[in-house]
Design a protein around this motif. Sequence first.
Motif, PDB file in Angstrom:
ATOM      1  N   ASN A   5       0.949  -0.896   0.210  1.00 32.03           N
ATOM      2  CA  ASN A   5       0.277   0.144   0.261  1.00 32.03           C
ATOM      3  C   ASN A   5       0.941   1.299   0.682  1.00 32.03           C
ATOM      4  O   ASN A   5       2.413   1.081  -0.105  1.00 32.03           O
ATOM      5  CB  ASN A   5      -1.292   0.325   1.188  1.00 32.03           C
ATOM      6  CG  ASN A   5      -0.520  -0.268   2.938  1.00 32.03           C
ATOM      7  OD1 ASN A   5       0.630   0.992   2.762  1.00 32.03           O
ATOM      8  ND2 ASN A   5      -0.249  -1.133   3.315  1.00 32.03           N
ATOM      9  N   TYR A   6      -0.041   2.340  -0.016  1.00 33.83           N
ATOM     10  CA  TYR A   6       0.831   3.230  -0.568  1.00 33.83           C
ATOM     11  C   TYR A   6       1.815   4.046   0.798  1.00 33.83           C
ATOM     12  O   TYR A   6       2.840   4.289   0.683  1.00 33.83           O
ATOM     13  CB  TYR A   6      -0.040   4.701  -0.199  1.00 33.83           C
ATOM     14  CG  TYR A   6       0.713   6.100  -0.536  1.00 33.83           C
ATOM     15  CD1 TYR A   6       1.516   6.642  -1.582  1.00 33.83           C
ATOM     16  CD2 TYR A   6       0.814   7.087   0.283  1.00 33.83           C
ATOM     17  CE1 TYR A   6       2.122   7.806  -2.023  1.00 33.83           C
ATOM     18  CE2 TYR A   6       1.265   8.063   0.064  1.00 33.83           C
ATOM     19  CZ  TYR A   6       2.227   8.913  -0.676  1.00 33.83           C
ATOM     20  OH  TYR A   6       3.025   9.797  -0.545  1.00 33.83           O
ATOM     21  N   GLN A   7       1.411   3.598   2.233  1.00 35.95           N
ATOM     22  CA  GLN A   7       2.237   3.846   3.177  1.00 35.95           C
ATOM     23  C   GLN A   7       3.720   3.023   3.664  1.00 35.95           C
ATOM     24  O   GLN A   7       4.160   3.411   4.083  1.00 35.95           O
ATOM     25  CB  GLN A   7       1.067   3.811   4.482  1.00 35.95           C
ATOM     26  CG  GLN A   7       0.246   5.040   4.947  1.00 35.95           C
ATOM     27  CD  GLN A   7      -1.126   4.335   3.808  1.00 35.95           C
ATOM     28  OE1 GLN A   7      -1.579   3.964   3.000  1.00 35.95           O
ATOM     29  NE2 GLN A   7      -1.713   5.552   3.513  1.00 35.95           N
ATOM     30  N   GLN A   8       2.449   2.030   2.881  1.00 39.28           N
ATOM     31  CA  GLN A   8       4.400   0.376   3.483  1.00 39.28           C
ATOM     32  C   GLN A   8       5.262   1.805   2.615  1.00 39.28           C
ATOM     33  O   GLN A   8       6.772   1.550   2.051  1.00 39.28           O
ATOM     34  CB  GLN A   8       3.770  -0.022   2.835  1.00 39.28           C
ATOM     35  CG  GLN A   8       3.141  -1.154   3.704  1.00 39.28           C
ATOM     36  CD  GLN A   8       2.496  -2.589   3.351  1.00 39.28           C
ATOM     37  OE1 GLN A   8       2.609  -2.529   2.240  1.00 39.28           O
ATOM     38  NE2 GLN A   8       2.207  -2.971   5.027  1.00 39.28           N
ATOM     39  N   TRP A   9       4.922   1.794   1.124  1.00 39.59           N
ATOM     40  CA  TRP A   9       5.684   2.000  -0.414  1.00 39.59           C
ATOM     41  C   TRP A   9       6.446   3.541   0.291  1.00 39.59           C
ATOM     42  O   TRP A   9       7.429   3.599   0.012  1.00 39.59           O
ATOM     43  CB  TRP A   9       4.888   2.280  -1.409  1.00 39.59           C
ATOM     44  CG  TRP A   9       5.598   3.026  -2.751  1.00 39.59           C
ATOM     45  CD1 TRP A   9       6.948   2.056  -3.591  1.00 39.59           C
ATOM     46  CD2 TRP A   9       5.833   4.486  -3.113  1.00 39.59           C
ATOM     47  NE1 TRP A   9       7.525   3.544  -4.465  1.00 39.59           N
ATOM     48  CE2 TRP A   9       6.865   4.657  -3.785  1.00 39.59           C
ATOM     49  CE3 TRP A   9       5.087   5.539  -2.493  1.00 39.59           C
ATOM     50  CZ2 TRP A   9       7.007   5.580  -4.733  1.00 39.59           C
ATOM     51  CZ3 TRP A   9       5.171   6.316  -2.951  1.00 39.59           C
ATOM     52  CH2 TRP A   9       6.790   6.734  -4.318  1.00 39.59           C
ATOM     53  N   ARG A  10       5.535   4.206   0.557  1.00 41.53           N
ATOM     54  CA  ARG A  10       6.655   5.824   1.495  1.00 41.53           C
ATOM     55  C   ARG A  10       7.133   6.010   2.356  1.00 41.53           C
ATOM     56  O   ARG A  10       8.219   5.950   1.952  1.00 41.53           O
ATOM     57  CB  ARG A  10       5.092   6.563   1.462  1.00 41.53           C
ATOM     58  CG  ARG A  10       5.624   8.213   2.185  1.00 41.53           C
ATOM     59  CD  ARG A  10       4.711   9.140   2.765  1.00 41.53           C
ATOM     60  NE  ARG A  10       5.558  10.175   2.194  1.00 41.53           N
ATOM     61  CZ  ARG A  10       5.692  11.376   1.170  1.00 41.53           C
ATOM     62  NH1 ARG A  10       5.044  10.572  -0.172  1.00 41.53           N
ATOM     63  NH2 ARG A  10       5.989  12.276   1.773  1.00 41.53           N
ATOM     64  N   HIS A  11       6.775   5.060   2.850  1.00 46.75           N
ATOM     65  CA  HIS A  11       8.384   4.216   4.335  1.00 46.75           C
ATOM     66  C   HIS A  11       9.169   3.730   3.379  1.00 46.75           C
ATOM     67  O   HIS A  11      10.773   4.056   3.661  1.00 46.75           O
ATOM     68  CB  HIS A  11       7.763   2.915   5.352  1.00 46.75           C
ATOM     69  CG  HIS A  11       8.531   3.210   6.631  1.00 46.75           C
ATOM     70  ND1 HIS A  11       8.891   3.865   7.366  1.00 46.75           N
ATOM     71  CD2 HIS A  11       9.274   1.652   7.145  1.00 46.75           C
ATOM     72  CE1 HIS A  11       9.391   3.652   8.074  1.00 46.75           C
ATOM     73  NE2 HIS A  11      10.393   2.631   7.484  1.00 46.75           N
ATOM     74  N   TRP A  59       0.959   5.247  -6.756  1.00 52.04           N
ATOM     75  CA  TRP A  59       1.903   5.636  -5.951  1.00 52.04           C
ATOM     76  C   TRP A  59       1.999   6.930  -5.600  1.00 52.04           C
ATOM     77  O   TRP A  59       2.523   7.788  -4.943  1.00 52.04           O
ATOM     78  CB  TRP A  59       2.035   4.562  -4.868  1.00 52.04           C
ATOM     79  CG  TRP A  59       1.784   3.672  -3.854  1.00 52.04           C
ATOM     80  CD1 TRP A  59       0.551   3.355  -3.897  1.00 52.04           C
ATOM     81  CD2 TRP A  59       1.876   2.187  -4.274  1.00 52.04           C
ATOM     82  NE1 TRP A  59      -0.138   2.237  -3.635  1.00 52.04           N
ATOM     83  CE2 TRP A  59       1.073   1.179  -3.591  1.00 52.04           C
ATOM     84  CE3 TRP A  59       3.421   1.529  -4.914  1.00 52.04           C
ATOM     85  CZ2 TRP A  59       1.061  -0.254  -3.084  1.00 52.04           C
ATOM     86  CZ3 TRP A  59       3.343   0.476  -4.226  1.00 52.04           C
ATOM     87  CH2 TRP A  59       2.433  -0.120  -3.341  1.00 52.04           C
ATOM     88  N   GLU A  66       1.033  15.527  -2.896  1.00 52.33           N
ATOM     89  CA  GLU A  66       1.350  15.431  -1.505  1.00 52.33           C
ATOM     90  C   GLU A  66       2.854  16.695  -1.775  1.00 52.33           C
ATOM     91  O   GLU A  66       2.729  17.899  -0.578  1.00 52.33           O
ATOM     92  CB  GLU A  66       1.631  14.314  -0.967  1.00 52.33           C
ATOM     93  CG  GLU A  66       0.646  13.208  -0.084  1.00 52.33           C
ATOM     94  CD  GLU A  66       1.374  12.395   0.388  1.00 52.33           C
ATOM     95  OE1 GLU A  66       2.726  12.148   0.629  1.00 52.33           O
ATOM     96  OE2 GLU A  66       0.457  11.995   0.904  1.00 52.33           O
ATOM     97  N   GLY A  78       6.297  13.138   5.571  1.00 50.31           N
ATOM     98  CA  GLY A  78       6.839  11.616   5.613  1.00 50.31           C
ATOM     99  C   GLY A  78       8.655  11.581   5.231  1.00 50.31           C
ATOM    100  O   GLY A  78       9.136  11.242   5.050  1.00 50.31           O
TER     101      GLY A  78
END
Length: 80
Positions: A5-11, A59, A66, A78
């Motif tokens: 998901n986006y949050q995992q990818w961004r992290h 993503w 953002e 982030g």
Amino acid sequence: MIPQNYQQWRHCIVNECRIELTPLYIQQRLQVLNDKSHQETKRLTFLYGKTHLEKLITWFNAAACEALTAAPGKAAPGFH
């Protein structure tokens, strides 16, 4: 681990790989990812599939939004 998901990818991109998601970087990546004839895009699709490619494009587009809404002179959420 392949982000799901986006949050995992961004992290993964920002914290693990230490890549700053600047507007220029995002634009460059989207240009490559949207070019189906680009060798890098072909390889990514072969290794991870069309669905993952589509997720990456989504993503990167979210990251672009953002980056546009970040205050001038400040990094988007982030960035560390």
